[in-house]
Design a protein around this motif. Structure first.
Motif, PDB file in Angstrom:
ATOM      1  N   ILE A 485       0.823  -1.212   0.000  1.00 24.27           N
ATOM      2  CA  ILE A 485       0.000   0.000   0.000  1.00 24.27           C
ATOM      3  C   ILE A 485       0.859   1.266   0.000  1.00 24.27           C
ATOM      4  O   ILE A 485       0.619   2.199  -0.766  1.00 24.27           O
ATOM      5  CB  ILE A 485      -0.950  -0.016   1.202  1.00 24.27           C
ATOM      6  N   ILE A 486       1.887   1.296   0.876  1.00 32.37           N
ATOM      7  CA  ILE A 486       2.712   2.509   0.981  1.00 32.37           C
ATOM      8  C   ILE A 486       3.555   2.712  -0.270  1.00 32.37           C
ATOM      9  O   ILE A 486       3.639   3.821  -0.806  1.00 32.37           O
ATOM     10  CB  ILE A 486       3.603   2.438   2.234  1.00 32.37           C
ATOM     11  N   LYS A 487       4.176   1.646  -0.765  1.00 33.80           N
ATOM     12  CA  LYS A 487       5.077   1.788  -1.913  1.00 33.80           C
ATOM     13  C   LYS A 487       4.340   1.714  -3.251  1.00 33.80           C
ATOM     14  O   LYS A 487       4.715   2.392  -4.200  1.00 33.80           O
ATOM     15  CB  LYS A 487       6.150   0.703  -1.875  1.00 33.80           C
ATOM     16  N   HIS A 488       3.332   0.854  -3.312  1.00 32.73           N
ATOM     17  CA  HIS A 488       2.701   0.600  -4.607  1.00 32.73           C
ATOM     18  C   HIS A 488       1.207   0.864  -4.625  1.00 32.73           C
ATOM     19  O   HIS A 488       0.563   0.618  -5.646  1.00 32.73           O
ATOM     20  CB  HIS A 488       2.929  -0.863  -5.019  1.00 32.73           C
ATOM     21  N   GLY A 489       0.651   1.341  -3.505  1.00 30.59           N
ATOM     22  CA  GLY A 489      -0.800   1.467  -3.407  1.00 30.59           C
ATOM     23  C   GLY A 489      -1.419   2.300  -4.508  1.00 30.59           C
ATOM     24  O   GLY A 489      -2.410   1.899  -5.123  1.00 30.59           O
ATOM     25  N   SER A 490      -0.843   3.468  -4.786  1.00 28.19           N
ATOM     26  CA  SER A 490      -1.450   4.368  -5.777  1.00 28.19           C
ATOM     27  C   SER A 490      -1.432   3.756  -7.168  1.00 28.19           C
ATOM     28  O   SER A 490      -2.412   3.841  -7.918  1.00 28.19           O
ATOM     29  CB  SER A 490      -0.736   5.715  -5.776  1.00 28.19           C
ATOM     30  N   ILE A 491      -0.321   3.112  -7.528  1.00 32.72           N
ATOM     31  CA  ILE A 491      -0.256   2.528  -8.871  1.00 32.72           C
ATOM     32  C   ILE A 491      -1.114   1.267  -8.944  1.00 32.72           C
ATOM     33  O   ILE A 491      -1.652   0.925 -10.006  1.00 32.72           O
ATOM     34  CB  ILE A 491       1.210   2.226  -9.271  1.00 32.72           C
TER      35      ILE A 491
END
Length: 820
Positions: A485-491
């Motif tokens: 979520i923190i590293k890849h959540g938006s993508i």
């Protein structure tokens, strides 16, 4: 419904209608179930009603239908019941098509007008919006307070929040401010991406498919009016049973349109279903739990949410409405009952029911069984471009006190990768299967012991709860969620709304491409085959005529053969006897019926040869269609069958069978023989033998001469009529080809227009997705809109499920392997 009569008066029909609303979309949310329970307590719902509620929730075939319930609600309670149903429908900010169908069904039972229904629907929407806004405002206020408290604490303790490790179960990493900020960013991205997708892509796709269906109908109708009516006037003077090629074409094209329209209708339903799933997924980062029954999914979500323990061990008791939702710390968890459970749906049906709206799929497997077949469903994840986390549940009987004691002393022993009992082989096997079905192995494999985590929540193990929880390594899984979520959540969110939506539209596009190719190839095949067909029909006409000519010659030869015996027998008969005698002789050799039959057999021979010629063309068209269909895999079983479509029906060939009726068969042939014969009987000076010889010769010469003349005329007239009839048939077939080619081209034109629009929609979505990838790679954020996309993106090339290449306005040119 007779089984309900015994306790009918004890049921609360209004409450059961609400249960149907909750269960309509086949996905039960924990909050919805809580809401039903609160209502049940508030209205003191009796056991009979609760029993029926459970039947509806389980999808029992014996549950009470919506119509049955609606019919038994008093009229003065209709309005309030409908309001409650609509509020339930809008409880989570979306109103699925399945729930709307229940509203429509109830409204129809009550004979409500659409205006009145829509008025109540709008009122319910406003109430739901107010409730949602209140919850969001309250939640934002609480988040702001928490952030302030945490920031103050962080400043005085340790500023490096990324490296913090918390072992306490109640203070896990998902409570951190950084995580909450990531969740908020994910929600922001999701709303923008949904709007970008819904307004310009999904609605456009539906419009394209709607227009395609309408345009196909109009194209066929124009062909029918232009050709069918004109052809009817043109053919009005022709014999009954002749082919009307325009009507034949119109009927075949109409059947084709209906088949296409049926698939288009199904596609539109898929668009609506996809849109509804996207809408449900906007607010929360969604994790879908999947795996074989009893793999430990229910234990996993119970450990994470500290709720739902009652579902553990119920893997065998599968229900129709198998998917259950849970919300926990702004994560939406969808739990399936398990692949392979008795009486359940297929693996693909289960997977597709949650993949669309999940940002990450967590697939749970156990170390005691990792068969290859359990990983075949990963093809669907690849097709939907969904990221994957594999959770390897280490099974070990900790209920045995001695084993539990041993485990607590050496908790890491069961997690060792190397050694005789190491789990390294399981890792290798999982990655090998993933490479085959998922196309890559770029995903985490997290080993945990779910039973240890479960024991940590049980009262009898509270003395060792911290040790059990830590030894279960469930925290490693939570860390992987946090990292995702923190590293890849938006993508990941953009992948759900932009990336995978392309796959949905690509399926429609592929199907239309398949149909377009089939129609174009079929038109080209017909066009190329026309000359060959014309030559073959001409040869069939010639072969059939040669057969008919020989038959006519043979029939007349049989008449010639009876002339001499007839003359010798009837040489001294009067005119009446002579005429009647000859007619009897002709009847004895079945002259007229044989002649008629010769025409029929020649016509049948011609018809059969033409039928074979046309069937051969049909087979080539069918093969061409099937060959092109192999390149696509979109609902192949639903695609219409060209075998029937290309079957030339009897109406086109009916003209051939009617050829025999064109000819006027000979009636009373050679009727002028008597007058030339009687004069020979008047010579009294000649003896009897001389008279007989001359009479026989005279009769024979007369009959032979007339038969020869008749045969000549018969062959001439037969050839003339035969040529005309066969040429008319060839023209009908040629006209059929012309009109069919024109109709195919008309359909192909509409398909081509629809494909172009879908291609533009796919390009639009890919560019939006490319923009998100570029921004994420550069660790920046810009609102997603057409202006910003065009400012950054030149074009995007993508092989869906394999790779994406992004061309930007700057020197940046990214080519990455997707998690597809």
């Amino acid at each position: 419904m007779g089984e309900f009569n015994v306790f009918e008066n004890q049921l609360n029909y209004q409450f059961l209608l609400l249960v149907h609303m909750v269960c309509a979309d086949g996905q039960l949310h924990s909050e919805e179930l809580k809401h039903l329970e609160n209502l049940a307590q508030k209205y003191q719902i009796g056991q009979s009603t609760r029993d029926e509620m459970n039947k509806i929730i389980k999808g029992d075939d014996r549950d009470i239908s919506v119509g049955f319930l609606a019919d038994r609600i008093d009229k003065d309670k209709h309005q309030e019941t409908m309001r409650q149903m609509m509020v339930v429908g809008y409880a989570y900010g979306s109103f699925s098509p399945s729930k709307e169908k229940i509203i429509d069904r109830v409204a129809n039972c009550w004979n409500w007008s659409s205006d009145y229904r829509n008025k109540l629907l709008e009122e319910a929407r406003k109430l739901a919006d107010l409730a949602i806004n209140y919850k969001q405002h309250k939640k934002a206020s609480e988040t702001t307070k928490i952030q302030g408290d945490r920031q103050e604490k962080d400043n005085s303790a340790n500023s490096d929040k990324k490296d913090r490790k918390i072992s306490n179960q109640k203070e896990n990493l998902l409570d951190e401010v950084e995580y909450k900020e990531a969740i908020e960013q994910c929600s922001k991205i999701a709303k923008e991406d949904y709007q970008y997708t819904e307004i310009a892509a999904l609605q456009r796709t539906r419009s394209t498919l709607d227009n395609l269906a309408n345009n196909l109908q109009q194209a066929i109708r124009r062909a029918d009016l232009a050709k069918g009516e004109g052809a009817e006037i043109k053919y009005r003077s022709r014999n009954k049973g002749k082919a009307n090629s325009a009507k034949e074409v119109a009927q075949q094209l109409e059947n084709s349109r209906k088949d296409l329209d049926a698939q288009i209708t199904k596609d539109i339903e898929e668009v609506e279903k996809s849109l509804d799933a996207k809408k449900r997924a906007t607010k929360c980062f969604t994790i879908g739990f999947m795996g074989k029954t009893k793999a430990g999914k229910s234990t996993l979500h119970a450990v994470i949410t500290q709720g739902g323990w009652d579902a553990i061990g119920l893997g065998k008791q599968r229900t129709t409405r198998e998917n259950r939702e849970y919300k926990w710390k702004n994560i939406r968890i969808i739990d399936t009952p398990g692949i392979g459970a008795p009486g359940g749906k297929t693996d693909e049906e289960i997977a597709e029911s949650i993949i669309e709206e999940s940002d990450v799929i967590c697939y749970v497997v156990t170390n005691d069984s990792i068969p290859e077949k359990d990983f075949q469903f990963l093809k669907l994840l690849k097709e939907k471009t969904k990221p994957l986390i594999v959770l390897l549940n280490i099974k070990y009987n900790l209920r045995d006190s001695r084993r539990l004691e041993h485990f607590l002393k050496q908790p890491n022993k069961l997690f060792a990768k190397d050694g005789k009992s190491g789990i390294g082989g399981h890792f290798d096997r999982i990655r090998r299967y993933a490479k085959e079905y998922y196309a890559n192995d770029y995903f985490p494999i997290v080993p945990v012991m779910l039973l240890a985590a479960q024991l940590s929540s049980e009262p009898e193990h509270q003395d060792n709860k911290d040790k059990l929880y830590k030894a279960s390594r469930i925290q490693d899984f939570l860390d992987s969620i946090r990292e995702s979520i923190i590293k890849h959540g938006s993508i990941r969110r953009s992948q759900t709304f932009l990336g995978s939506t392309v796959g949905n539209i690509q399926e429609f596009d592929n199907w239309i491409s398949k149909q377009l190719t089939a129609y174009q190839n079929s038109a080209n095949t017909l066009r190329n085959k026309r000359q060959k067909v014309s030559r073959e029909i001409e040869q069939a006409k010639q072969d059939s005529w040669e057969y008919l000519e020989q038959e006519i010659e043979a029939i007349f030869q049989s008449a010639f053969e009876i002339v001499q015996p007839f003359a010798e027998e009837y040489w001294n008969k009067n005119e009446i006897l002579l005429k009647n005698g000859w007619q009897q002789q002709v009847n004895n050799i079945n002259f007229e019926s044989r002649l008629k039959n010769a025409f029929k057999q020649a016509a049948d021979k011609f018809a059969k040869e033409v039928q074979e010629i046309l069937e051969e063309v049909g087979k080539e068209l069918e093969f061409s269609f099937r060959f092109n269909s192999d390149d696509f895999h979109f609902n192949q079983q639903d695609s219409f069958d060209f075998k029937n479509f290309w079957r030339i029906s009897g109406s086109i060939l009916g003209v051939i069978g009617a050829i025999v009726f064109i000819f006027a068969p000979p009636v009373g042939i050679v009727t002028g023989i008597a007058g030339g014969v009687i004069s020979f009987l008047g010579g009294f000076l000649e003896d009897r033998n001389t008279k007989r010889r001359k009479a026989v010769k005279n009769i024979s010469d007369s009959l032979n001469s007339q038969l020869e003349e008749q045969k000549k005329n018969e062959l001439k007239e037969a050839n003339k009529n035969w040529q005309k009839a066969c040429d008319d048939c060839a023209k009908d077939i040629d006209r059929y080809f012309d009109e069919l080619i024109e109709g195919l081209n008309a359909i192909a034109t509409q398909l081509e227009t629809a494909k172009e629009k879908l291609d533009n929609t796919i390009d639009y979505l890919n560019c939006g997705y490319g923009k998100r990838i570029v921004d994420w790679s550069c660790e920046k954020y810009e609102p997603l809109n057409v202006k910003n996309v065009k400012k950054t993106i030149v074009k995007v090339e993508r092989k869906f499920g394999h790779w994406i290449k992004i061309h930007t306005n700057s020197k940046l040119n990214i080519k990455i392997s997707e998690a597809e």
